[in-house]
Design an enzyme around this catalytic site. Sequence first.
Site, mmCIF file in Angstrom:
data_model
loop_
_atom_site.group_PDB
_atom_site.id
_atom_site.type_symbol
_atom_site.label_atom_id
_atom_site.label_comp_id
_atom_site.label_asym_id
_atom_site.label_seq_id
_atom_site.Cartn_x
_atom_site.Cartn_y
_atom_site.Cartn_z
ATOM 1 N N ASP A 1 0.842 -1.203 0.000
ATOM 2 C CA ASP A 1 0.000 0.000 0.000
ATOM 3 C C ASP A 1 0.879 1.257 0.000
ATOM 4 O OD1 ASP A 1 -2.377 -1.724 0.520
ATOM 5 O OD2 ASP A 1 -1.314 -2.059 2.390
ATOM 6 N N HIS B 1 -4.679 -3.362 6.383
ATOM 7 C CA HIS B 1 -4.467 -3.645 4.949
ATOM 8 C C HIS B 1 -5.811 -4.089 4.373
ATOM 9 C CE1 HIS B 1 -2.990 -4.971 1.136
ATOM 10 N NE2 HIS B 1 -3.482 -6.177 1.351
HETATM 11 N N1 LIG Z 1 -0.699 -7.938 2.474
HETATM 12 C C1 LIG Z 1 -0.701 -7.728 1.161
HETATM 13 O O1 LIG Z 1 -0.374 -6.608 0.709
HETATM 14 C C2 LIG Z 1 -1.093 -8.801 0.175
HETATM 15 C C3 LIG Z 1 -0.922 -8.566 -1.189
HETATM 16 C C4 LIG Z 1 -1.255 -9.568 -2.105
HETATM 17 C C5 LIG Z 1 -1.758 -10.781 -1.641
HETATM 18 N N2 LIG Z 1 -1.920 -10.985 -0.320
HETATM 19 C C6 LIG Z 1 -2.419 -12.253 0.213
HETATM 20 O O2 LIG Z 1 -1.357 -13.218 0.182
HETATM 21 C C7 LIG Z 1 -1.915 -14.529 0.207
HETATM 22 C C8 LIG Z 1 -1.220 -15.407 -0.826
HETATM 23 O O3 LIG Z 1 -1.496 -14.939 -2.130
HETATM 24 P P1 LIG Z 1 -1.113 -15.811 -3.412
HETATM 25 O O4 LIG Z 1 -1.560 -15.012 -4.570
HETATM 26 O O5 LIG Z 1 0.294 -16.298 -3.330
HETATM 27 O O6 LIG Z 1 -2.103 -17.043 -3.221
HETATM 28 P P2 LIG Z 1 -2.037 -18.475 -3.898
HETATM 29 O O7 LIG Z 1 -3.379 -19.073 -3.714
HETATM 30 O O8 LIG Z 1 -1.422 -18.394 -5.262
HETATM 31 O O9 LIG Z 1 -0.994 -19.251 -2.978
HETATM 32 C C9 LIG Z 1 -1.233 -19.554 -1.644
HETATM 33 C C10 LIG Z 1 -0.454 -20.816 -1.328
HETATM 34 O O10 LIG Z 1 -0.587 -21.055 0.056
HETATM 35 C C11 LIG Z 1 -0.672 -22.440 0.245
HETATM 36 N N3 LIG Z 1 -1.242 -22.700 1.579
HETATM 37 C C12 LIG Z 1 -2.540 -22.676 1.964
HETATM 38 N N4 LIG Z 1 -2.646 -23.019 3.253
HETATM 39 C C13 LIG Z 1 -1.386 -23.225 3.706
HETATM 40 C C14 LIG Z 1 -0.841 -23.623 4.953
HETATM 41 N N5 LIG Z 1 -1.639 -23.893 6.004
HETATM 42 N N6 LIG Z 1 0.497 -23.759 5.053
HETATM 43 C C15 LIG Z 1 1.294 -23.533 3.999
HETATM 44 N N7 LIG Z 1 0.840 -23.188 2.785
HETATM 45 C C16 LIG Z 1 -0.486 -23.028 2.646
HETATM 46 C C17 LIG Z 1 -1.540 -22.920 -0.913
HETATM 47 O O11 LIG Z 1 -1.379 -24.313 -1.153
HETATM 48 C C18 LIG Z 1 -0.989 -22.060 -2.058
HETATM 49 O O12 LIG Z 1 0.077 -22.704 -2.731
HETATM 50 C C19 LIG Z 1 -3.417 -14.334 -0.008
HETATM 51 O O13 LIG Z 1 -4.048 -14.377 1.254
HETATM 52 C C20 LIG Z 1 -3.500 -12.933 -0.588
HETATM 53 O O14 LIG Z 1 -4.765 -12.353 -0.353
HETATM 54 C C21 LIG Z 1 -1.585 -10.026 0.598
HETATM 55 O O1 LIG Z 2 -6.702 -6.913 -2.322
HETATM 56 C C1 LIG Z 2 -6.525 -8.123 -2.306
HETATM 57 O O2 LIG Z 2 -7.416 -8.942 -2.050
HETATM 58 C C2 LIG Z 2 -5.146 -8.664 -2.605
HETATM 59 C C3 LIG Z 2 -4.069 -7.966 -1.889
HETATM 60 O O3 LIG Z 2 -4.313 -7.813 -0.533
HETATM 61 C C4 LIG Z 2 -3.687 -6.660 -2.521
HETATM 62 O O4 LIG Z 2 -3.701 -5.639 -1.837
HETATM 63 O O5 LIG Z 2 -3.324 -6.667 -3.712
#
Ligand SMILES: NC(=O)c1ccc[n+]([C@@H]2O[C@H](COP(=O)([O-])OP(=O)(O)OC[C@H]3O[C@@H](n4cnc5c(N)ncnc54)[C@H](O)[C@@H]3O)[C@@H](O)[C@H]2O)c1
Ligand SMILES: O=C(O)C[C@H](O)C(=O)O
Length: 329
Positions: A160, A188
């Site tokens: 962000d 977030h």
């Molecule tokens: N804070 C932020 O700014 C931000 C930004 C983007 C995404 N995200 C979040 O990050 C997370 C991951 O995103 P992504 O696009 O890589 O998702 P994704 O679905 O591509 O990958 C998630 C992975 O986590 C694994 N997983 C699920 N449960 C698990 C556990 N208990 N232990 C270990 N691994 C586990 C799944 O098998 C999968 O491979 C999501 O929650 C997404 O919303 C946060």
């Molecule tokens: O907004 C979402 O759900 C994904 C992630 O947290 C983001 O900020 O890109």
Amino acid sequence: MTRTPVNVTVTGAAGQIGYALLFRIASGHLLGADVPVKLRLLEIPQGLKAAEGTAMELDDCAFPLLRGIEITDDPNVAFDGANVALLVGARPRTKGMERGDLLEANGGIFKPQGKAINDHAADDVKVLVVGNPANTNALIAQAAAPDVPAERFTAMTRLDHNRAISQLAAKTGAAVSDIKKLTIWGNHSATQYPDIFHAEIAGKNAAEAVNDEVWLADTFIPTVAKRGAAIIEARGASSAASAANAAIDHVHTWVNGTAEGDWTSMGIPSDGSYGVPEGLISSFPVTCEGGAYKIVQGLDINEFSRTRIDASVQELAEERDAVRGLGLL
Ligand SMILES: NC(=O)c1ccc[n+]([C@@H]2O[C@H](COP(=O)([O-])OP(=O)(O)OC[C@H]3O[C@@H](n4cnc5c(N)ncnc54)[C@H](O)[C@@H]3O)[C@@H](O)[C@H]2O)c1
Ligand SMILES: O=C(O)C[C@H](O)C(=O)O
């Protein structure tokens, strides 16, 4: 002198953020170009094969700093001796799932992972939670790790922060590198508050330079706060490379420090500063030095900012109460 490798654990290693993250950790961007790393990849059983494929690719890069890769579906193994833990894997919201269901499903992930960190991680462990809802997942993990200092659990709002800098640069024509002291406050989520009132553009106050409260309220804030949804809409998948980049930035800054005359934004346990109830994991302006962060104190918060910080903090309090009600704290 040969340095001891730093153990870096990444959960959700086979996911899309994991794929964008691991190569940058292994090439030295997380901790520094002279810091060897050992990677531990945690996945659920269905994700192990894909994680093995990623590990094969990591081997094929012949990164000089990469001193080993271990893949497991057992959190106790994954966090054993961890110095840095990147908690990326989370349960995404699926159709028909209410917010409470999501919090409960993620409680099932972050509570045991917090306990495993408590029982097995290195004394100096630093934890970054990326998986959403990141702030409250960090709170769940932290509550399950009473022996680890609470301030080691952080949540990612650096994406962000970076988004806000980029939008401000585009509006003013300034270089990204000229923008300092921007702050993300709160959660977030769409309630987050990107604050430019203390930001500087080439040394001048950013709010004064912009001088456009309508743009601030109606364009800048919603664009930054809803950028995640806009990426999902455009890409058909949530942000991955930019999220991985922000995770790298967050840990790199935490470990190596903020630049003189600047600060960053991190989701951290509140000490009560700026009226944010103690213990909530909320985003604040922080400086980092010697591997520790400090909340920037003494900022004057105007009415425009106060209302928005309070709204996001209120949402964090509601999330905390919901997970408390589920017995996760
Ligand atoms: N804070 C932020 O700014 C931000 C930004 C983007 C995404 N995200 C979040 O990050 C997370 C991951 O995103 P992504 O696009 O890589 O998702 P994704 O679905 O591509 O990958 C998630 C992975 O986590 C694994 N997983 C699920 N449960 C698990 C556990 N208990 N232990 C270990 N691994 C586990 C799944 O098998 C999968 O491979 C999501 O929650 C997404 O919303 C946060
Ligand atoms: O907004 C979402 O759900 C994904 C992630 O947290 C983001 O900020 O890109």
